[in-house]
Design an enzyme around this catalytic site. Structure first.
Site, PDB file in Angstrom:
ATOM      1  N   ASP A  10      -0.746  -5.046   3.040  1.00 14.60           N
ATOM      2  CA  ASP A  10      -1.152  -3.834   3.749  1.00 14.60           C
ATOM      3  C   ASP A  10      -0.500  -3.899   5.126  1.00 14.60           C
ATOM      4  O   ASP A  10      -0.890  -4.711   5.963  1.00 14.60           O
ATOM      5  CB  ASP A  10      -2.682  -3.758   3.879  1.00 14.60           C
ATOM      6  CG  ASP A  10      -3.114  -2.380   4.347  1.00 14.60           C
ATOM      7  OD1 ASP A  10      -2.260  -1.656   4.905  1.00 14.60           O
ATOM      8  OD2 ASP A  10      -4.292  -2.032   4.159  1.00 14.60           O
ATOM      9  N   GLU A  48       0.816  -1.219   0.000  1.00 10.45           N
ATOM     10  CA  GLU A  48       0.000   0.000   0.000  1.00 10.45           C
ATOM     11  C   GLU A  48       0.849   1.268   0.000  1.00 10.45           C
ATOM     12  O   GLU A  48       0.504   2.244  -0.657  1.00 10.45           O
ATOM     13  CB  GLU A  48      -0.945   0.028   1.216  1.00 10.45           C
ATOM     14  CG  GLU A  48      -1.654   1.379   1.298  1.00 10.45           C
ATOM     15  CD  GLU A  48      -2.809   1.458   2.252  1.00 10.45           C
ATOM     16  OE1 GLU A  48      -2.905   0.633   3.160  1.00 10.45           O
ATOM     17  OE2 GLU A  48      -3.631   2.378   2.051  1.00 10.45           O
ATOM     18  N   ILE A  99      -0.511  -1.889   7.698  1.00 14.10           N
ATOM     19  CA  ILE A  99      -1.511  -1.634   8.750  1.00 14.10           C
ATOM     20  C   ILE A  99      -2.831  -1.334   8.058  1.00 14.10           C
ATOM     21  O   ILE A  99      -2.967  -0.307   7.387  1.00 14.10           O
ATOM     22  CB  ILE A  99      -1.121  -0.455   9.674  1.00 14.10           C
ATOM     23  CG1 ILE A  99       0.194  -0.752  10.408  1.00 14.10           C
ATOM     24  CG2 ILE A  99      -2.248  -0.189  10.689  1.00 14.10           C
ATOM     25  CD1 ILE A  99       0.609   0.315  11.415  1.00 14.10           C
ATOM     26  N   ASP A 100      -3.782  -2.236   8.179  1.00 13.80           N
ATOM     27  CA  ASP A 100      -5.114  -1.987   7.646  1.00 13.80           C
ATOM     28  C   ASP A 100      -5.970  -1.497   8.808  1.00 13.80           C
ATOM     29  O   ASP A 100      -6.135  -2.196   9.802  1.00 13.80           O
ATOM     30  CB  ASP A 100      -5.714  -3.258   7.052  1.00 13.80           C
ATOM     31  CG  ASP A 100      -7.078  -2.960   6.463  1.00 13.80           C
ATOM     32  OD1 ASP A 100      -7.129  -2.317   5.406  1.00 13.80           O
ATOM     33  OD2 ASP A 100      -8.089  -3.320   7.096  1.00 13.80           O
ATOM     34  N   THR A 143      -5.568   2.133   9.674  1.00 15.88           N
ATOM     35  CA  THR A 143      -4.594   3.070  10.267  1.00 15.88           C
ATOM     36  C   THR A 143      -5.282   4.083  11.192  1.00 15.88           C
ATOM     37  O   THR A 143      -4.727   4.464  12.222  1.00 15.88           O
ATOM     38  CB  THR A 143      -3.801   3.791   9.147  1.00 15.88           C
ATOM     39  OG1 THR A 143      -3.120   2.797   8.386  1.00 15.88           O
ATOM     40  CG2 THR A 143      -2.788   4.756   9.710  1.00 15.88           C
ATOM     41  N   ASP A 151      -6.232  -4.242   0.666  1.00 16.45           N
ATOM     42  CA  ASP A 151      -7.261  -4.349   1.716  1.00 16.45           C
ATOM     43  C   ASP A 151      -7.914  -5.737   1.725  1.00 16.45           C
ATOM     44  O   ASP A 151      -8.370  -6.192   2.768  1.00 16.45           O
ATOM     45  CB  ASP A 151      -8.377  -3.312   1.507  1.00 16.45           C
ATOM     46  CG  ASP A 151      -7.878  -1.879   1.569  1.00 16.45           C
ATOM     47  OD1 ASP A 151      -7.107  -1.578   2.491  1.00 16.45           O
ATOM     48  OD2 ASP A 151      -8.266  -1.062   0.706  1.00 16.45           O
TER      49      ASP A 151
HETATM   50  P1  2AM Z   1      -6.336   1.504   5.462  1.00 18.34           P
HETATM   51  O1  2AM Z   1      -6.493   1.773   6.918  1.00 18.34           O
HETATM   52  O2  2AM Z   1      -5.265   0.511   5.160  1.00 18.34           O
HETATM   53  O3  2AM Z   1      -6.184   2.764   4.643  1.00 18.34           O
HETATM   54  C1  2AM Z   1     -11.755   1.916   6.545  1.00 18.34           C
HETATM   55  O4  2AM Z   1     -13.147   1.796   6.498  1.00 18.34           O
HETATM   56  C2  2AM Z   1     -11.178   0.797   5.703  1.00 18.34           C
HETATM   57  O5  2AM Z   1     -11.149   1.203   4.334  1.00 18.34           O
HETATM   58  C3  2AM Z   1      -9.762   0.462   6.070  1.00 18.34           C
HETATM   59  O6  2AM Z   1      -9.568  -0.907   5.841  1.00 18.34           O
HETATM   60  C4  2AM Z   1      -8.952   1.316   5.129  1.00 18.34           C
HETATM   61  O7  2AM Z   1      -7.680   0.785   4.899  1.00 18.34           O
HETATM   62  C5  2AM Z   1      -9.803   1.202   3.877  1.00 18.34           C
HETATM   63  N1  2AM Z   1      -9.570   2.249   2.890  1.00 18.34           N
HETATM   64  C6  2AM Z   1      -9.347   2.009   1.594  1.00 18.34           C
HETATM   65  N2  2AM Z   1      -9.168   3.150   0.912  1.00 18.34           N
HETATM   66  C7  2AM Z   1      -9.266   4.154   1.802  1.00 18.34           C
HETATM   67  C8  2AM Z   1      -9.161   5.569   1.706  1.00 18.34           C
HETATM   68  N3  2AM Z   1      -8.907   6.201   0.559  1.00 18.34           N
HETATM   69  N4  2AM Z   1      -9.295   6.286   2.843  1.00 18.34           N
HETATM   70  C9  2AM Z   1      -9.525   5.646   4.011  1.00 18.34           C
HETATM   71  N5  2AM Z   1      -9.659   4.325   4.138  1.00 18.34           N
HETATM   72  C10 2AM Z   1      -9.511   3.569   3.064  1.00 18.34           C
HETATM   73 CA    CA Z   2      -2.985   0.483   5.252  1.00 20.40          CA
END
Ligand code: 2AM
Ligand code: CA
Length: 266
Positions: free
Chosen positions: A87, A69, A89-90, A92, A214
């Site tokens: 990813d 990512e 940290i999914d 964050t 994700d």
């Molecule tokens: P992330 O934390 O790795 O960015 C939040 O509802 C979920 O959607 C998280 O798994 C987040 O992943 C993902 N996500 C994907 N695209 C995003 C974006 N543009 N902004 C915020 N969250 C996103």
């Molecule tokens: Ca992430």
């Protein structure tokens, strides 16, 4: 020939090691920046964790490619060969605000076919994992195959974003489903929400925009359990692009698509 048991052993060792480092970071001062919008967060820990995996993979499996990512891996236009989709940290935002409800997610693919899926809930020390045709597990516990439930008895993962006016879907489309299901939940980590469908804590998960990292680990686990994953239009995922997402128990998936999403035409 790839020795998948060897790849799996290293992937699990590294994901645990990365989890330990992330836990240690809770007592440090974390640097938070935003990416595509003010709520799209990244920290120095996301970046360091991705770099950790890249270093380990490059050292042990130099022919493998990496899609991460945070962009420190390879730029990929196709999924030939062995590709790790990571990813670091999914969730964050949860990591920053709550120090929980986030996960490390890894999918390992061979010529576009998911071979290994790993989702590690660092704080709970829960590793959801699967290898193609070898079953899916939560830590050492085998997960049972997913079976149908009625919409009226289903709990679905859904962010409130999609039931108020937004850029991606007419928000009124999801109103009947929200009204008919037993309950909705939102955890803020797509990887964990997919893991929760795998364990039956959620019956389905719906969201409008996910990137490959994700869901790459999660769909290997879901596939192994007989769960179904498509876009909200009922199409297969594009593993190199963004997708809307309906991941569900079998049967329930068909019912949501047909009775609530007009067979994908919305
Ligand atoms: P992330 O934390 O790795 O960015 C939040 O509802 C979920 O959607 C998280 O798994 C987040 O992943 C993902 N996500 C994907 N695209 C995003 C974006 N543009 N902004 C915020 N969250 C996103
Ligand atoms: Ca992430």
């Amino acid at each position: 020939m790839t020795n998948w048991n060897e790849v799996d052993t290293y992937a699990k060792e590294w994901i645990k090691e990365a989890g330990e480092s992330i836990k240690k970071s809770f007592v440090q001062k974390i640097t938070v920046e935003s990416k595509s919008n003010p709520n799209d967060l990244v920290t120095d820990i996301d970046k360091a964790t991705e770099k950790f995996f890249i270093h380990k993979i490059n050292e042990r499996f130099p022919t493998h490619q990496i899609l991460g990512e945070e962009g420190f891996g390879n730029e990929l236009e196709e999924l030939s060969g062995t590709v790790w989709i990571i990813d670091p940290i999914d969730g964050t935002m949860n990591f920053v605000h709550q120090q929980r409800n986030f996960a490390i997610s890894i999918g390992i693919y061979e010529d576009g076919v998911g071979m290994i899926g790993l989702i590690y809930d660092v704080v709970h020390d829960e590793l959801y994992h699967a290898m193609k045709d070898k079953g899916a597990y939560l830590n050492d516990q085998p997960l049972p195959k997913l079976t149908n439930v009625k919409v009226e008895e289903a709990i679905i993962g859904l962010n409130t974003t999609w039931v108020v006016p937004n850029r991606r879907i007419d928000h009124s489309i999801l109103t009947p489903l929200v009204r008919d299901v037993r309950g909705t939940r939102s955890y803020g980590s797509a990887a964990l929400e997919i893991a929760f469908v795998a364990t039956g804590r959620l019956d389905a998960y719906i969201t409008l925009r996910l990137s490959p990292w994700d869901f790459a680990g999660g769909i290997v686990i879901i596939e192994e359990l007989g769960g179904v994953y498509t876009t909200l239009n009922g199409k297969p995922f594009n593993l190199l692009g963004q997708n809307s997402v309906l991941i569900s128990r079998p049967g329930l998936h068909e019912r949501i698509l047909k009775d609530y999403l007009n067979n994908g035409i919305w």
